[in-house]
Design an enzyme around this catalytic site. Structure first.
Site, PDB file in Angstrom:
ATOM      1  CG  ASN A  28       0.260   4.665   6.278  1.00  0.00           C
ATOM      2  OD1 ASN A  28       0.239   5.639   5.532  1.00  0.00           O
ATOM      3  ND2 ASN A  28      -0.679   3.739   6.271  1.00  0.00           N
TER       4      ASN A  28
ATOM      5  CB  THR B 115      -1.868   6.298  -1.317  1.00  0.00           C
ATOM      6  OG1 THR B 115      -0.970   7.411  -1.412  1.00  0.00           O
ATOM      7  CG2 THR B 115      -1.889   5.552  -2.635  1.00  0.00           C
ATOM      8  CB  SER B 116      -3.978  11.469  -1.951  1.00  0.00           C
ATOM      9  OG  SER B 116      -2.667  11.783  -1.471  1.00  0.00           O
TER      10      SER B 116
ATOM     11  CD  GLU C 197     -12.149  11.584  -1.033  1.00  0.00           C
ATOM     12  OE1 GLU C 197     -12.587  11.790   0.101  1.00  0.00           O
ATOM     13  OE2 GLU C 197     -11.135  12.166  -1.510  1.00  0.00           O
TER      14      GLU C 197
ATOM     15  CG  HIS D  49       7.166   8.313   3.517  1.00  0.00           C
ATOM     16  ND1 HIS D  49       5.888   8.545   3.075  1.00  0.00           N
ATOM     17  CD2 HIS D  49       7.953   8.367   2.412  1.00  0.00           C
ATOM     18  CE1 HIS D  49       5.904   8.753   1.761  1.00  0.00           C
ATOM     19  NE2 HIS D  49       7.140   8.639   1.335  1.00  0.00           N
TER      20      HIS D  49
ATOM     21  CB  CYS E 251      26.165  10.654  17.825  1.00  0.00           C
ATOM     22  SG  CYS E 251      24.776   9.789  18.572  1.00  0.00           S
TER      23      CYS E 251
ATOM     24  CB  CYS F   3      21.055  11.474  21.533  1.00  0.00           C
ATOM     25  SG  CYS F   3      22.274  10.154  21.317  1.00  0.00           S
TER      26      CYS F   3
ATOM     27  CB  CYS G  25      25.806  11.659  22.393  1.00  0.00           C
ATOM     28  SG  CYS G  25      24.922  12.708  21.211  1.00  0.00           S
TER      29      CYS G  25
HETATM   30  C1  BV8 Z   1      12.181  13.787  -1.989  1.00  0.00           C
HETATM   31  C2  BV8 Z   1       6.476  11.434   6.741  1.00  0.00           C
HETATM   32  C3  BV8 Z   1      14.221  14.432  -2.969  1.00  0.00           C
HETATM   33  C4  BV8 Z   1       6.131  12.682   7.449  1.00  0.00           C
HETATM   34  C5  BV8 Z   1       5.865  11.919   4.490  1.00  0.00           C
HETATM   35  C6  BV8 Z   1       8.072  20.695  -4.571  1.00  0.00           C
HETATM   36  C7  BV8 Z   1       8.894  21.150  -3.551  1.00  0.00           C
HETATM   37  C8  BV8 Z   1       9.564  20.280  -2.696  1.00  0.00           C
HETATM   38  C9  BV8 Z   1       9.425  18.897  -2.854  1.00  0.00           C
HETATM   39  C10 BV8 Z   1       8.599  18.464  -3.869  1.00  0.00           C
HETATM   40  C11 BV8 Z   1       7.926  19.337  -4.717  1.00  0.00           C
HETATM   41  N1  BV8 Z   1       7.202  18.581  -5.593  1.00  0.00           N
HETATM   42  C12 BV8 Z   1       7.391  17.285  -5.323  1.00  0.00           C
HETATM   43  C13 BV8 Z   1       8.245  17.205  -4.295  1.00  0.00           C
HETATM   44  C14 BV8 Z   1       8.728  15.996  -3.699  1.00  0.00           C
HETATM   45  C15 BV8 Z   1       7.965  15.758  -2.403  1.00  0.00           C
HETATM   46  C16 BV8 Z   1       6.494  15.584  -2.717  1.00  0.00           C
HETATM   47  O1  BV8 Z   1       6.112  14.587  -3.276  1.00  0.00           O
HETATM   48  N2  BV8 Z   1       5.668  16.575  -2.339  1.00  0.00           N
HETATM   49  C17 BV8 Z   1       4.247  16.480  -2.619  1.00  0.00           C
HETATM   50  C18 BV8 Z   1       3.443  17.036  -1.445  1.00  0.00           C
HETATM   51  C19 BV8 Z   1       3.971  17.250  -3.899  1.00  0.00           C
HETATM   52  N3  BV8 Z   1       8.524  14.532  -1.921  1.00  0.00           N
HETATM   53  C20 BV8 Z   1       9.551  14.584  -1.069  1.00  0.00           C
HETATM   54  O2  BV8 Z   1       9.996  15.607  -0.607  1.00  0.00           O
HETATM   55  C21 BV8 Z   1      10.190  13.243  -0.761  1.00  0.00           C
HETATM   56  N4  BV8 Z   1      11.603  13.379  -0.854  1.00  0.00           N
HETATM   57  O3  BV8 Z   1      11.588  14.002  -3.011  1.00  0.00           O
HETATM   58  O4  BV8 Z   1      13.517  13.954  -1.829  1.00  0.00           O
HETATM   59  C22 BV8 Z   1      15.637  14.168  -2.711  1.00  0.00           C
HETATM   60  C23 BV8 Z   1      16.264  13.118  -3.407  1.00  0.00           C
HETATM   61  C24 BV8 Z   1      17.601  12.911  -3.198  1.00  0.00           C
HETATM   62  C25 BV8 Z   1      18.314  13.703  -2.290  1.00  0.00           C
HETATM   63  C26 BV8 Z   1      17.660  14.731  -1.594  1.00  0.00           C
HETATM   64  C27 BV8 Z   1      16.317  14.962  -1.792  1.00  0.00           C
HETATM   65  C28 BV8 Z   1       9.856  12.818   0.657  1.00  0.00           C
HETATM   66  C29 BV8 Z   1       8.387  12.550   0.766  1.00  0.00           C
HETATM   67  C30 BV8 Z   1       8.111  11.952   2.145  1.00  0.00           C
HETATM   68  C31 BV8 Z   1       7.448  12.991   2.988  1.00  0.00           C
HETATM   69  N5  BV8 Z   1       7.061  12.384   4.252  1.00  0.00           N
HETATM   70  N6  BV8 Z   1       5.578  11.332   5.641  1.00  0.00           N
HETATM   71  C32 BV8 Z   1       5.213  12.335   8.571  1.00  0.00           C
HETATM   72  O5  BV8 Z   1       4.405  11.380   8.425  1.00  0.00           O
HETATM   73  O6  BV8 Z   1       5.292  13.048   9.566  1.00  0.00           O
HETATM   74  S1  BV8 Z   1       4.682  11.965   3.313  1.00  0.00           S
HETATM   75  C33 BV8 Z   1       3.113  11.829   3.959  1.00  0.00           C
HETATM   76  O7  BV8 Z   1       2.255  11.829   2.813  1.00  0.00           O
HETATM   77  C34 BV8 Z   1       2.782  10.530   4.676  1.00  0.00           C
HETATM   78  O8  BV8 Z   1       3.815   9.587   4.660  1.00  0.00           O
HETATM   79  C35 BV8 Z   1       1.615   9.994   3.849  1.00  0.00           C
HETATM   80  O9  BV8 Z   1       1.500   8.643   3.869  1.00  0.00           O
HETATM   81  C36 BV8 Z   1       2.068  10.470   2.528  1.00  0.00           C
HETATM   82  C37 BV8 Z   1       1.176  10.331   1.364  1.00  0.00           C
HETATM   83  O10 BV8 Z   1      -0.079  10.734   1.729  1.00  0.00           O
HETATM   84  P1  BV8 Z   1      -1.197   9.576   1.726  1.00  0.00           P
HETATM   85  O11 BV8 Z   1      -0.664   8.420   2.481  1.00  0.00           O
HETATM   86  O12 BV8 Z   1      -1.636   9.335   0.338  1.00  0.00           O
HETATM   87  O13 BV8 Z   1      -2.307  10.230   2.601  1.00  0.00           O
HETATM   88  P2  BV8 Z   1      -3.332  11.340   2.136  1.00  0.00           P
HETATM   89  O14 BV8 Z   1      -3.923  11.934   3.360  1.00  0.00           O
HETATM   90  O15 BV8 Z   1      -2.689  12.217   1.106  1.00  0.00           O
HETATM   91  O16 BV8 Z   1      -4.470  10.501   1.354  1.00  0.00           O
HETATM   92  C38 BV8 Z   1      -5.261   9.582   2.071  1.00  0.00           C
HETATM   93  C39 BV8 Z   1      -6.028   8.805   1.017  1.00  0.00           C
HETATM   94  O17 BV8 Z   1      -6.769   7.799   1.684  1.00  0.00           O
HETATM   95  C40 BV8 Z   1      -7.018   9.660   0.252  1.00  0.00           C
HETATM   96  O18 BV8 Z   1      -6.931   9.353  -1.130  1.00  0.00           O
HETATM   97  C41 BV8 Z   1      -8.376   9.216   0.794  1.00  0.00           C
HETATM   98  O19 BV8 Z   1      -9.390   9.251  -0.186  1.00  0.00           O
HETATM   99  C42 BV8 Z   1      -8.087   7.802   1.186  1.00  0.00           C
HETATM  100  N7  BV8 Z   1      -8.940   7.267   2.259  1.00  0.00           N
HETATM  101  C43 BV8 Z   1      -9.555   7.948   3.258  1.00  0.00           C
HETATM  102  N8  BV8 Z   1     -10.243   7.075   4.039  1.00  0.00           N
HETATM  103  C44 BV8 Z   1     -10.030   5.834   3.504  1.00  0.00           C
HETATM  104  C45 BV8 Z   1      -9.208   5.952   2.385  1.00  0.00           C
HETATM  105  N9  BV8 Z   1      -8.820   4.897   1.643  1.00  0.00           N
HETATM  106  C46 BV8 Z   1      -9.281   3.683   2.010  1.00  0.00           C
HETATM  107  N10 BV8 Z   1     -10.073   3.481   3.079  1.00  0.00           N
HETATM  108  C47 BV8 Z   1     -10.470   4.533   3.847  1.00  0.00           C
HETATM  109  N11 BV8 Z   1     -11.274   4.327   4.918  1.00  0.00           N
HETATM  110 ZN    ZN Z   2      23.736  11.236  19.943  1.00  0.00          ZN
END
Ligand code: BV8
Ligand code: ZN
Length: 241
Positions: free
Chosen positions: A99, A185-186, A212, A116, A127, A145, A147
């Site tokens: 988060n 987390t999903s 879930e 993240h 910069c 920024c 700059c």
């Molecule tokens: C990387 C910041 C490589 C943004 C986030 C195909 C094409 C391109 C990329 C990929 C691909 N396949 C895989 C990838 C990699 C990609 C990825 O995983 N994609 C997924 C969608 C398939 N990952 C990346 O791109 C990562 N980087 O791989 O880089 C690389 C390596 C070296 C050099 C260059 C490149 C970067 C991933 C980070 C993305 N940024 N966040 C922002 O927030 O604005 S991710 C975003 O999803 C959030 O951070 C969030 O936390 C995260 C995960 O989601 P969850 O937290 O699980 O949230 P979600 O809504 O999904 O689920 C909520 C859960 O809570 C549910 O299960 C629900 O049932 C439950 N819930 C609901 N209520 C409750 C509850 N649980 C408990 N109590 C409750 N009350």
């Molecule tokens: Zn700057």
């Protein structure tokens, strides 16, 4: 089930906790997937990427400004407080979060591994300076920024690498802990989700808290079906009594 989880955590030497958007759901912050995940007609994956930002920085910043306003009005919920309590009582408890909302910090958690990034920090696209900015709403979009360069959120977008130091600390916490508690987390975003099988492969007991089923539910040692806001305080109370 919860007594099993309590025993494992009570007897663990090293504990790791990994949270996702679900831990902030009861604070009123929309999760990424499912109903709340939409803004105007966009999905998070459409906006949280360098390509989207390059194409339309103003639109991406409007999305973050909207989220910053929601987060600013949100309060940590009992799940955040229970996790902070566990961390205080058990020095050997590492918190890893996907988060960016900063609610764990506001609940008193420390040394948080933010995989993240942080919605309250900005980075200059020119910069690379980085600074905190909590203004809500932002006076001008896109923010600049000192700059003169355009600022971006200091957040890891899809397709971007996670901060190397933070990622390696999270990996070693997952590989050395006796118990990994996975909350809200999903488990579909990588590499964060890979911490779960890594912990298991290294011999940890994995406990999942989620209302879930998720792709990892079938391979964890204990699945606590319910909300973090209800289960975490119960867990913390029985562990710390
Ligand atoms: C990387 C910041 C490589 C943004 C986030 C195909 C094409 C391109 C990329 C990929 C691909 N396949 C895989 C990838 C990699 C990609 C990825 O995983 N994609 C997924 C969608 C398939 N990952 C990346 O791109 C990562 N980087 O791989 O880089 C690389 C390596 C070296 C050099 C260059 C490149 C970067 C991933 C980070 C993305 N940024 N966040 C922002 O927030 O604005 S991710 C975003 O999803 C959030 O951070 C969030 O936390 C995260 C995960 O989601 P969850 O937290 O699980 O949230 P979600 O809504 O999904 O689920 C909520 C859960 O809570 C549910 O299960 C629900 O049932 C439950 N819930 C609901 N209520 C409750 C509850 N649980 C408990 N109590 C409750 N009350
Ligand atoms: Zn700057």
């Amino acid at each position: 089930m919860i007594s099993t989880a309590t025993d494992w955590i009570r007897n663990a030497k090293l504990i790791a906790i990994m949270t996702g958007a679900g831990v902030s759901a009861e604070s009123g912050i929309p999760a990424f997937r499912g109903a709340g995940g939409l803004w105007r007609s966009f999905r998070a994956e459409d906006l949280a990427s360098p390509q989207a930002f390059a194409r339309d920085p103003k639109l991406v910043w409007e999305w973050y400004d909207w989220r910053r306003e929601i987060v600013a009005k949100a309060e940590p919920n009992p799940a955040h407080h229970a996790i902070a309590l566990l961390q205080k009582a058990r020095r050997d408890c590492t918190l890893i979060t996907q988060n960016v909302d900063g609610l764990h910090d506001r609940a008193g958690s420390v040394a948080i591994l933010k995989l993240h990034g942080d919605i309250w920090r900005m980075r200059c696209t020119r910069c690379a300076a980085e600074w905190p900015d909590r203004r809500v709403p932002l006076p001008s979009i896109p923010p600049k920024c000192q700059c003169g360069g355009m600022a971006r959120p200091a957040i890891v977008w899809f397709g971007e690498p996670l901060p190397p130091g933070i990622w390696s600390s999270a990996e070693s916490a997952a590989e050395t802990c006796d118990v990994l508690l996975v909350v809200g987390t999903s488990a579909v975003v990588y590499p964060a989700a890979s911490l779960i099988p890594s912990a298991r492969a290294a011999g940890a007991k994995v406990i999942e808290v989620n209302p879930e089923e998720t792709p990892v539910s079938g391979s964890v040692d204990c699945s606590l079906r319910g909300s973090a806001g209800a289960i975490l305080p119960e867990l913390a109370e029985s562990i710390l009594q």
